[in-house]
Write an enzyme that holds these catalytic residues in place. Structure first.
Site, PDB file in Angstrom:
ATOM      1  N   SER A   1       0.812  -1.216   0.000  1.00  0.00           N
ATOM      2  CA  SER A   1       0.000   0.000   0.000  1.00  0.00           C
ATOM      3  C   SER A   1       0.848   1.270   0.000  1.00  0.00           C
ATOM      4  O   SER A   1       0.351   2.347  -0.294  1.00  0.00           O
ATOM      5  CB  SER A   1      -0.948   0.006   1.210  1.00  0.00           C
TER       6      SER A   1
ATOM      7  N   LYS B   1       0.705   4.406   6.811  1.00  0.00           N
ATOM      8  CA  LYS B   1       0.148   5.324   5.815  1.00  0.00           C
ATOM      9  C   LYS B   1       0.719   6.740   6.024  1.00  0.00           C
ATOM     10  O   LYS B   1       1.269   7.043   7.080  1.00  0.00           O
ATOM     11  CB  LYS B   1      -1.384   5.403   5.957  1.00  0.00           C
TER      12      LYS B   1
END
Lengths: 204, 204
Positions: A123, A160
DNA sequence: AAAAATACTGAATATATGTACAGTATAATA
DNA sequence: TATTATACTGTACATATATTCAGTATTTTT
Protein backbone atom coordinates in the site's frame (compact mmCIF):
# COMPACT_ATOMS: atom_id res chain seq x y z
CA UNK A 1 11.90 4.95 35.31
CA UNK A 2 11.77 7.99 37.54
CA UNK A 3 12.45 11.48 36.35
CA UNK A 4 16.00 12.64 35.86
CA UNK A 5 17.17 16.03 37.11
CA UNK A 6 19.21 18.37 34.93
CA UNK A 7 22.38 17.80 36.94
CA UNK A 8 21.92 14.06 36.84
CA UNK A 9 21.43 14.33 33.07
CA UNK A 10 24.73 16.19 32.85
CA UNK A 11 26.46 13.40 34.74
CA UNK A 12 24.82 10.75 32.54
CA UNK A 13 25.88 12.63 29.41
CA UNK A 14 29.37 12.95 30.82
CA UNK A 15 29.61 9.20 31.33
CA UNK A 16 28.48 8.49 27.79
CA UNK A 17 30.77 11.04 26.19
CA UNK A 18 33.70 9.71 28.23
CA UNK A 19 32.83 6.17 27.20
CA UNK A 20 32.66 7.11 23.55
CA UNK A 21 35.96 8.98 23.74
CA UNK A 22 38.04 6.54 25.77
CA UNK A 23 36.26 3.23 25.52
CA UNK A 24 35.91 2.82 29.27
CA UNK A 25 33.83 4.54 31.98
CA UNK A 26 35.06 7.51 34.02
CA UNK A 27 36.10 7.49 37.67
CA UNK A 28 34.42 9.78 40.18
CA UNK A 29 37.40 12.08 39.84
CA UNK A 30 37.07 12.11 36.04
CA UNK A 31 33.44 13.19 36.32
CA UNK A 32 34.37 15.93 38.79
CA UNK A 33 37.05 17.19 36.43
CA UNK A 34 34.67 17.24 33.48
CA UNK A 35 31.81 18.94 35.29
CA UNK A 36 33.81 21.17 37.64
CA UNK A 37 32.91 19.49 40.93
CA UNK A 38 35.48 19.81 43.67
CA UNK A 39 34.66 16.72 45.67
CA UNK A 40 34.52 13.13 44.46
CA UNK A 41 31.48 12.72 46.64
CA UNK A 42 29.55 15.05 44.33
CA UNK A 43 29.96 12.54 41.54
CA UNK A 44 29.31 9.67 43.95
CA UNK A 45 25.93 10.96 45.10
CA UNK A 46 24.81 11.66 41.55
CA UNK A 47 25.87 8.19 40.50
CA UNK A 48 23.91 6.65 43.37
CA UNK A 49 20.86 8.68 42.37
CA UNK A 50 21.22 7.59 38.74
CA UNK A 51 21.53 3.98 39.87
CA UNK A 52 18.49 4.25 42.10
CA UNK A 53 16.49 5.62 39.18
CA UNK A 54 17.66 2.83 36.94
CA UNK A 55 19.73 4.81 34.45
CA UNK A 56 23.02 3.15 35.26
CA UNK A 57 24.37 0.14 37.10
CA UNK A 58 27.35 0.28 39.42
CA UNK A 59 29.44 -2.73 40.29
CA UNK A 60 30.39 -2.33 43.92
CA UNK A 61 34.10 -2.12 44.55
CA UNK A 62 35.11 -2.22 40.92
CA UNK A 63 36.96 0.77 39.60
CA UNK A 64 35.18 2.44 36.70
CA UNK A 65 32.44 -0.12 37.31
CA UNK A 66 29.73 2.01 35.74
CA UNK A 67 27.56 0.71 32.95
CA UNK A 68 24.84 2.69 31.27
CA UNK A 69 21.65 0.70 31.09
CA UNK A 70 20.95 -0.14 27.49
CA UNK A 71 17.65 1.56 27.07
CA UNK A 72 19.30 4.82 28.13
CA UNK A 73 22.50 4.45 26.21
CA UNK A 74 22.23 6.75 23.24
CA UNK A 75 25.71 5.90 22.02
CA UNK A 76 25.74 2.17 22.42
CA UNK A 77 24.64 -0.50 20.07
CA UNK A 78 21.42 -2.15 20.82
CA UNK A 79 19.25 -5.03 19.91
CA UNK A 80 16.16 -3.75 18.19
CA UNK A 81 13.11 -5.95 17.93
CA UNK A 82 11.58 -6.70 14.56
CA UNK A 83 7.81 -6.66 14.82
CA UNK A 84 5.88 -8.59 12.25
CA UNK A 85 2.15 -9.11 12.18
CA UNK A 86 0.78 -7.55 15.33
CA UNK A 87 -2.07 -9.54 16.76
CA UNK A 88 -5.30 -7.72 17.42
CA UNK A 89 -5.26 -5.77 20.63
CA UNK A 90 -1.97 -7.09 21.92
CA UNK A 91 0.72 -4.64 22.98
CA UNK A 92 3.03 -3.98 20.05
CA UNK A 93 6.25 -4.80 21.81
CA UNK A 94 4.98 -7.88 23.61
CA UNK A 95 7.48 -10.69 23.40
CA UNK A 96 5.30 -12.90 21.25
CA UNK A 97 5.28 -10.25 18.53
CA UNK A 98 9.05 -10.05 18.25
CA UNK A 99 10.20 -12.07 15.25
CA UNK A 100 13.86 -11.49 15.91
CA UNK A 101 16.22 -8.68 16.79
CA UNK A 102 18.69 -6.65 14.80
CA UNK A 103 21.89 -5.23 16.23
CA UNK A 104 22.16 -1.66 15.15
CA UNK A 105 23.64 1.56 16.53
CA UNK A 106 21.09 3.54 18.50
CA UNK A 107 21.91 6.67 16.57
CA UNK A 108 21.54 4.98 13.21
CA UNK A 109 18.37 6.80 12.36
CA UNK A 110 18.69 10.44 13.20
CA UNK A 111 16.02 10.98 15.79
CA UNK A 112 16.50 7.59 17.41
CA UNK A 113 13.95 4.85 17.11
CA UNK A 114 12.32 2.08 19.08
CA UNK A 115 11.74 -0.93 16.84
CA UNK A 116 11.61 -2.25 13.31
CA UNK A 117 8.27 -3.00 11.71
CA UNK A 118 8.20 -5.58 8.95
CA UNK A 119 6.03 -4.27 6.15
CA UNK A 120 3.17 -6.31 4.72
CA UNK A 121 1.51 -5.49 1.45
CA UNK A 122 2.27 -2.83 -1.10
CA UNK A 123 0.00 0.00 0.00
CA UNK A 124 3.01 2.33 0.31
CA UNK A 125 4.93 1.17 -2.75
CA UNK A 126 5.01 4.60 -4.43
CA UNK A 127 6.77 5.88 -1.32
CA UNK A 128 9.42 3.24 -1.90
CA UNK A 129 8.19 0.94 0.84
CA UNK A 130 7.99 -2.64 -0.38
CA UNK A 131 6.85 -5.90 1.16
CA UNK A 132 9.23 -7.23 3.85
CA UNK A 133 11.03 -3.90 4.18
CA UNK A 134 11.85 -2.94 7.75
CA UNK A 135 10.60 0.44 8.83
CA UNK A 136 12.47 2.07 11.69
CA UNK A 137 9.68 3.23 13.99
CA UNK A 138 9.96 5.92 16.60
CA UNK A 139 7.22 5.68 19.19
CA UNK A 140 5.53 9.06 19.32
CA UNK A 141 2.15 10.64 18.92
CA UNK A 142 3.70 13.89 17.73
CA UNK A 143 3.12 13.58 13.98
CA UNK A 144 2.77 16.16 11.26
CA UNK A 145 0.90 16.07 7.97
CA UNK A 146 2.98 14.16 5.43
CA UNK A 147 4.64 11.94 8.03
CA UNK A 148 4.53 8.22 7.45
CA UNK A 149 2.75 6.96 10.54
CA UNK A 150 2.12 3.58 12.09
CA UNK A 151 -1.54 3.74 13.04
CA UNK A 152 -3.87 1.36 14.82
CA UNK A 153 -7.44 1.47 13.65
CA UNK A 154 -9.88 -0.88 15.32
CA UNK A 155 -7.59 -3.84 15.74
CA UNK A 156 -5.53 -3.41 12.60
CA UNK A 157 -2.10 -1.85 12.30
CA UNK A 158 -1.37 0.06 9.12
CA UNK A 159 1.37 2.23 7.66
CA UNK A 160 0.15 5.32 5.82
CA UNK A 161 0.77 9.01 5.20
CA UNK A 162 -0.81 11.13 7.93
CA UNK A 163 -3.02 14.04 6.93
CA UNK A 164 -5.15 15.96 9.42
CA UNK A 165 -7.97 17.61 7.49
CA UNK A 166 -9.63 19.32 10.42
CA UNK A 167 -9.82 18.98 14.17
CA UNK A 168 -12.03 15.92 13.81
CA UNK A 169 -11.03 14.46 10.47
CA UNK A 170 -7.80 12.58 9.80
CA UNK A 171 -7.00 10.93 6.50
CA UNK A 172 -4.61 8.03 6.23
CA UNK A 173 -3.31 8.05 2.68
CA UNK A 174 -1.66 5.10 0.95
CA UNK A 175 0.98 5.55 -1.74
CA UNK A 176 -0.56 3.19 -4.23
CA UNK A 177 -3.41 4.04 -6.61
CA UNK A 178 -4.95 0.61 -6.02
CA UNK A 179 -5.72 1.57 -2.42
CA UNK A 180 -8.23 4.07 -1.07
CA UNK A 181 -7.71 6.82 1.46
CA UNK A 182 -8.94 5.96 4.93
CA UNK A 183 -11.01 8.80 6.34
CA UNK A 184 -11.40 8.79 10.10
CA UNK A 185 -13.86 10.84 12.10
CA UNK A 186 -12.24 11.07 15.50
CA UNK A 187 -15.63 11.62 17.14
CA UNK A 188 -16.97 8.26 16.11
CA UNK A 189 -13.81 6.22 15.56
CA UNK A 190 -10.70 5.51 17.58
CA UNK A 191 -7.35 6.24 16.00
CA UNK A 192 -4.22 5.31 17.87
CA UNK A 193 -0.90 6.57 16.52
CA UNK A 194 1.80 4.04 17.46
CA UNK A 195 4.63 6.08 16.02
CA UNK A 196 6.17 7.32 12.84
CA UNK A 197 8.70 6.11 10.33
CA UNK A 198 12.17 7.60 10.72
CA UNK A 199 13.92 5.34 8.25
CA UNK A 200 13.91 2.16 6.28
CA UNK A 201 16.09 -0.89 6.03
CA UNK A 202 16.01 -3.40 3.22
CA UNK A 203 18.17 -6.49 2.95
CA UNK A 204 18.33 -8.32 -0.35
CA UNK B 1 49.00 -4.81 11.63
CA UNK B 2 51.17 -7.71 12.73
CA UNK B 3 49.92 -11.22 13.19
CA UNK B 4 48.14 -12.18 16.35
CA UNK B 5 48.97 -15.38 18.25
CA UNK B 6 46.29 -17.76 19.44
CA UNK B 7 46.82 -16.85 23.09
CA UNK B 8 46.70 -13.15 22.28
CA UNK B 9 43.48 -13.78 20.37
CA UNK B 10 42.05 -15.46 23.46
CA UNK B 11 42.93 -12.41 25.54
CA UNK B 12 41.43 -10.06 22.93
CA UNK B 13 38.25 -12.14 22.81
CA UNK B 14 38.15 -12.13 26.60
CA UNK B 15 38.32 -8.33 26.67
CA UNK B 16 35.51 -8.00 24.16
CA UNK B 17 33.27 -10.52 25.84
CA UNK B 18 33.88 -8.87 29.20
CA UNK B 19 33.09 -5.48 27.71
CA UNK B 20 29.89 -6.72 26.16
CA UNK B 21 28.82 -8.37 29.39
CA UNK B 22 29.70 -5.69 31.94
CA UNK B 23 30.01 -2.49 29.92
CA UNK B 24 33.55 -1.81 31.07
CA UNK B 25 36.95 -3.40 30.38
CA UNK B 26 38.49 -6.11 32.59
CA UNK B 27 41.39 -5.71 34.99
CA UNK B 28 44.50 -7.86 34.66
CA UNK B 29 43.11 -10.00 37.44
CA UNK B 30 39.80 -10.39 35.63
CA UNK B 31 41.57 -11.66 32.53
CA UNK B 32 43.57 -14.13 34.61
CA UNK B 33 40.41 -15.42 36.22
CA UNK B 34 38.67 -15.85 32.87
CA UNK B 35 41.58 -17.55 31.15
CA UNK B 36 43.05 -19.45 34.09
CA UNK B 37 46.31 -17.54 34.44
CA UNK B 38 47.81 -17.49 37.90
CA UNK B 39 49.78 -14.28 37.70
CA UNK B 40 48.53 -10.82 36.74
CA UNK B 41 51.73 -10.43 34.80
CA UNK B 42 50.50 -13.04 32.33
CA UNK B 43 47.68 -10.76 31.37
CA UNK B 44 49.98 -7.75 31.47
CA UNK B 45 52.46 -9.12 28.95
CA UNK B 46 49.70 -10.19 26.58
CA UNK B 47 48.14 -6.76 26.83
CA UNK B 48 51.47 -5.12 26.04
CA UNK B 49 51.89 -7.39 23.05
CA UNK B 50 48.37 -6.60 21.82
CA UNK B 51 49.08 -2.90 22.25
CA UNK B 52 52.37 -3.14 20.37
CA UNK B 53 50.59 -4.87 17.50
CA UNK B 54 47.91 -2.23 17.44
CA UNK B 55 44.93 -4.30 18.50
CA UNK B 56 44.24 -2.38 21.67
CA UNK B 57 45.19 0.87 23.38
CA UNK B 58 46.12 1.09 27.05
CA UNK B 59 45.91 4.30 29.05
CA UNK B 60 48.85 4.26 31.40
CA UNK B 61 47.94 4.34 35.07
CA UNK B 62 44.22 4.17 34.52
CA UNK B 63 42.43 1.18 35.96
CA UNK B 64 40.61 -0.82 33.31
CA UNK B 65 42.12 1.60 30.82
CA UNK B 66 41.89 -0.80 27.91
CA UNK B 67 40.15 0.12 24.68
CA UNK B 68 39.82 -2.16 21.70
CA UNK B 69 40.86 -0.42 18.51
CA UNK B 70 37.83 -0.10 16.29
CA UNK B 71 39.09 -1.83 13.19
CA UNK B 72 39.76 -4.94 15.26
CA UNK B 73 36.59 -4.89 17.23
CA UNK B 74 34.56 -7.75 15.85
CA UNK B 75 31.56 -6.50 17.77
CA UNK B 76 32.12 -2.99 16.58
CA UNK B 77 31.32 -1.06 13.51
CA UNK B 78 33.00 0.44 10.57
CA UNK B 79 32.93 3.60 8.61
CA UNK B 80 31.46 3.07 5.19
CA UNK B 81 31.82 5.71 2.51
CA UNK B 82 28.80 7.26 0.87
CA UNK B 83 29.40 7.77 -2.84
CA UNK B 84 27.36 10.38 -4.63
CA UNK B 85 27.66 11.43 -8.21
CA UNK B 86 30.68 9.65 -9.60
CA UNK B 87 32.64 11.80 -11.98
CA UNK B 88 33.30 10.40 -15.43
CA UNK B 89 36.18 7.98 -15.50
CA UNK B 90 37.33 8.54 -11.95
CA UNK B 91 37.73 5.56 -9.64
CA UNK B 92 34.55 5.04 -7.68
CA UNK B 93 36.11 5.02 -4.24
CA UNK B 94 38.49 7.92 -4.84
CA UNK B 95 38.47 10.29 -1.91
CA UNK B 96 36.91 13.14 -3.84
CA UNK B 97 33.84 11.02 -4.48
CA UNK B 98 33.19 10.30 -0.82
CA UNK B 99 30.45 12.60 0.42
CA UNK B 100 30.66 11.39 3.99
CA UNK B 101 30.83 8.15 5.91
CA UNK B 102 28.29 6.16 7.85
CA UNK B 103 29.10 4.14 10.92
CA UNK B 104 27.47 0.78 10.55
CA UNK B 105 28.10 -2.77 11.76
CA UNK B 106 30.19 -4.83 9.37
CA UNK B 107 27.70 -7.61 9.23
CA UNK B 108 24.73 -5.34 8.76
CA UNK B 109 23.96 -6.50 5.26
CA UNK B 110 24.15 -10.24 5.03
CA UNK B 111 26.86 -10.81 2.47
CA UNK B 112 28.94 -7.88 3.60
CA UNK B 113 29.31 -4.77 1.50
CA UNK B 114 31.83 -2.14 0.48
CA UNK B 115 30.14 1.24 0.23
CA UNK B 116 26.89 3.14 0.08
CA UNK B 117 25.74 4.63 -3.21
CA UNK B 118 23.44 7.62 -3.03
CA UNK B 119 20.68 7.15 -5.57
CA UNK B 120 19.85 9.84 -8.13
CA UNK B 121 16.67 9.87 -10.11
CA UNK B 122 13.68 7.58 -9.99
CA UNK B 123 14.54 4.98 -12.63
CA UNK B 124 14.20 2.20 -10.04
CA UNK B 125 11.21 3.55 -8.15
CA UNK B 126 9.02 0.49 -8.77
CA UNK B 127 11.70 -1.56 -7.04
CA UNK B 128 11.29 0.69 -4.03
CA UNK B 129 14.46 2.66 -4.66
CA UNK B 130 13.84 6.37 -4.33
CA UNK B 131 15.96 9.46 -4.80
CA UNK B 132 18.60 9.94 -2.07
CA UNK B 133 18.22 6.36 -0.84
CA UNK B 134 21.51 4.71 0.06
CA UNK B 135 22.16 1.42 -1.66
CA UNK B 136 24.56 -0.93 0.11
CA UNK B 137 26.87 -2.02 -2.67
CA UNK B 138 29.01 -5.11 -2.68
CA UNK B 139 31.83 -4.89 -5.16
CA UNK B 140 31.60 -7.95 -7.40
CA UNK B 141 31.27 -8.90 -11.03
CA UNK B 142 29.45 -12.10 -10.13
CA UNK B 143 25.89 -11.05 -10.89
CA UNK B 144 22.83 -13.06 -11.86
CA UNK B 145 19.79 -12.12 -13.88
CA UNK B 146 17.41 -10.17 -11.69
CA UNK B 147 20.15 -8.71 -9.51
CA UNK B 148 20.16 -4.97 -9.04
CA UNK B 149 23.56 -3.98 -10.36
CA UNK B 150 25.66 -0.84 -10.31
CA UNK B 151 26.93 -0.58 -13.88
CA UNK B 152 29.22 1.82 -15.65
CA UNK B 153 28.39 2.45 -19.28
CA UNK B 154 30.59 4.83 -21.19
CA UNK B 155 31.25 7.28 -18.39
CA UNK B 156 27.95 7.07 -16.64
CA UNK B 157 27.09 5.06 -13.54
CA UNK B 158 23.62 3.62 -13.36
CA UNK B 159 21.58 1.31 -11.12
CA UNK B 160 19.40 -1.21 -12.96
CA UNK B 161 18.18 -4.78 -13.01
CA UNK B 162 20.67 -7.05 -14.75
CA UNK B 163 19.42 -9.36 -17.49
CA UNK B 164 21.76 -11.31 -19.76
CA UNK B 165 19.86 -12.15 -22.94
CA UNK B 166 22.63 -14.04 -24.71
CA UNK B 167 26.38 -14.34 -24.58
CA UNK B 168 26.70 -10.94 -26.26
CA UNK B 169 23.57 -9.10 -25.23
CA UNK B 170 22.90 -7.67 -21.78
CA UNK B 171 19.85 -5.64 -20.92
CA UNK B 172 19.83 -3.14 -18.07
CA UNK B 173 16.22 -2.78 -17.02
CA UNK B 174 14.83 0.13 -15.04
CA UNK B 175 11.89 -0.27 -12.68
CA UNK B 176 9.93 2.69 -13.98
CA UNK B 177 7.75 2.70 -17.08
CA UNK B 178 8.98 6.19 -17.98
CA UNK B 179 12.43 4.76 -18.66
CA UNK B 180 13.58 2.47 -21.46
CA UNK B 181 15.59 -0.70 -21.24
CA UNK B 182 19.25 -0.23 -22.07
CA UNK B 183 20.39 -2.92 -24.51
CA UNK B 184 24.11 -3.48 -24.65
CA UNK B 185 25.95 -5.42 -27.30
CA UNK B 186 29.11 -6.47 -25.53
CA UNK B 187 30.93 -6.76 -28.87
CA UNK B 188 30.59 -3.07 -29.66
CA UNK B 189 30.08 -1.50 -26.22
CA UNK B 190 31.90 -1.65 -22.93
CA UNK B 191 29.95 -2.61 -19.83
CA UNK B 192 31.64 -2.52 -16.46
CA UNK B 193 29.84 -4.03 -13.51
CA UNK B 194 30.89 -2.16 -10.36
CA UNK B 195 28.91 -4.33 -8.01
CA UNK B 196 25.45 -5.25 -6.90
CA UNK B 197 22.95 -4.05 -4.39
CA UNK B 198 22.78 -6.09 -1.18
CA UNK B 199 20.54 -3.76 0.75
CA UNK B 200 19.08 -0.33 1.15
CA UNK B 201 19.09 2.35 3.79
CA UNK B 202 16.73 5.29 3.93
CA UNK B 203 16.71 7.99 6.54
CA UNK B 204 13.75 10.31 6.75
C1' DA C 1 74.29 -19.67 17.74
C1' DA C 2 72.54 -15.55 19.76
C1' DA C 3 68.73 -12.59 20.33
C1' DA C 4 64.07 -11.66 20.58
C1' DA C 5 59.41 -12.95 21.18
C1' DT C 6 56.14 -15.84 23.47
C1' DA C 7 54.17 -17.70 27.64
C1' DC C 8 54.00 -18.20 31.90
C1' DT C 9 54.62 -18.09 37.99
C1' DG C 10 55.20 -15.40 42.03
C1' DA C 11 55.99 -11.47 44.98
C1' DA C 12 56.10 -6.60 45.93
C1' DT C 13 54.45 -1.84 45.73
C1' DA C 14 53.01 2.76 44.57
C1' DT C 15 48.88 4.76 43.37
C1' DA C 16 44.37 4.98 41.46
C1' DT C 17 39.89 4.65 43.07
C1' DG C 18 35.58 3.64 45.58
C1' DT C 19 33.46 4.86 49.49
C1' DA C 20 32.38 6.26 54.10
C1' DC C 21 31.98 10.17 57.31
C1' DA C 22 31.30 15.05 58.60
C1' DG C 23 29.43 19.19 57.18
C1' DT C 24 26.37 23.11 54.69
C1' DA C 25 22.44 24.68 52.08
C1' DT C 26 18.22 24.74 49.24
C1' DA C 27 14.11 22.84 47.16
C1' DA C 28 10.47 19.51 47.11
C1' DT C 29 7.32 16.56 49.50
C1' DA C 30 4.37 14.62 53.04
C1' DT D 1 6.37 21.41 60.05
C1' DA D 2 9.28 17.59 59.60
C1' DT D 3 11.29 14.81 56.23
C1' DT D 4 13.32 13.56 52.12
C1' DA D 5 15.76 14.55 47.92
C1' DT D 6 19.01 17.40 45.66
C1' DA D 7 23.50 19.45 45.38
C1' DC D 8 27.46 20.32 46.83
C1' DT D 9 32.81 20.84 49.78
C1' DG D 10 36.46 18.45 52.17
C1' DT D 11 38.98 14.75 54.46
C1' DA D 12 40.28 10.14 55.12
C1' DC D 13 41.22 5.42 54.18
C1' DA D 14 40.87 0.60 52.82
C1' DT D 15 41.43 -1.79 48.73
C1' DA D 16 41.40 -2.40 43.87
C1' DT D 17 44.65 -2.15 40.33
C1' DA D 18 48.53 -1.20 37.32
C1' DT D 19 53.04 -2.10 37.03
C1' DT D 20 57.80 -3.42 38.05
C1' DC D 21 61.22 -6.96 39.16
C1' DA D 22 62.98 -11.67 39.43
C1' DG D 23 62.67 -16.11 37.56
C1' DT D 24 61.87 -20.35 34.16
C1' DA D 25 61.01 -22.40 29.69
C1' DT D 26 59.86 -22.81 24.81
C1' DT D 27 59.58 -21.08 20.22
C1' DT D 28 60.77 -17.96 16.53
C1' DT D 29 63.70 -14.91 14.25
C1' DT D 30 68.11 -13.08 12.90
Amino acid sequence: MKEITSQQQRVLDCIQIYLKKTGFPPTRADICKELGFKSPNSAETHLRALEKKGFISIESGASRGISVNDQNNSFGRDEYPVIGLVAAGSPTLAEENIERTINCPKSFFESGFDYFLKVRGLSMKDAGIMEDDLIAVKKTTDVKNGDIVIARLDDEVTVKFFNRKSSNIVELEPANEDFENIVINLESEQLHIEGKSVGLLRRN
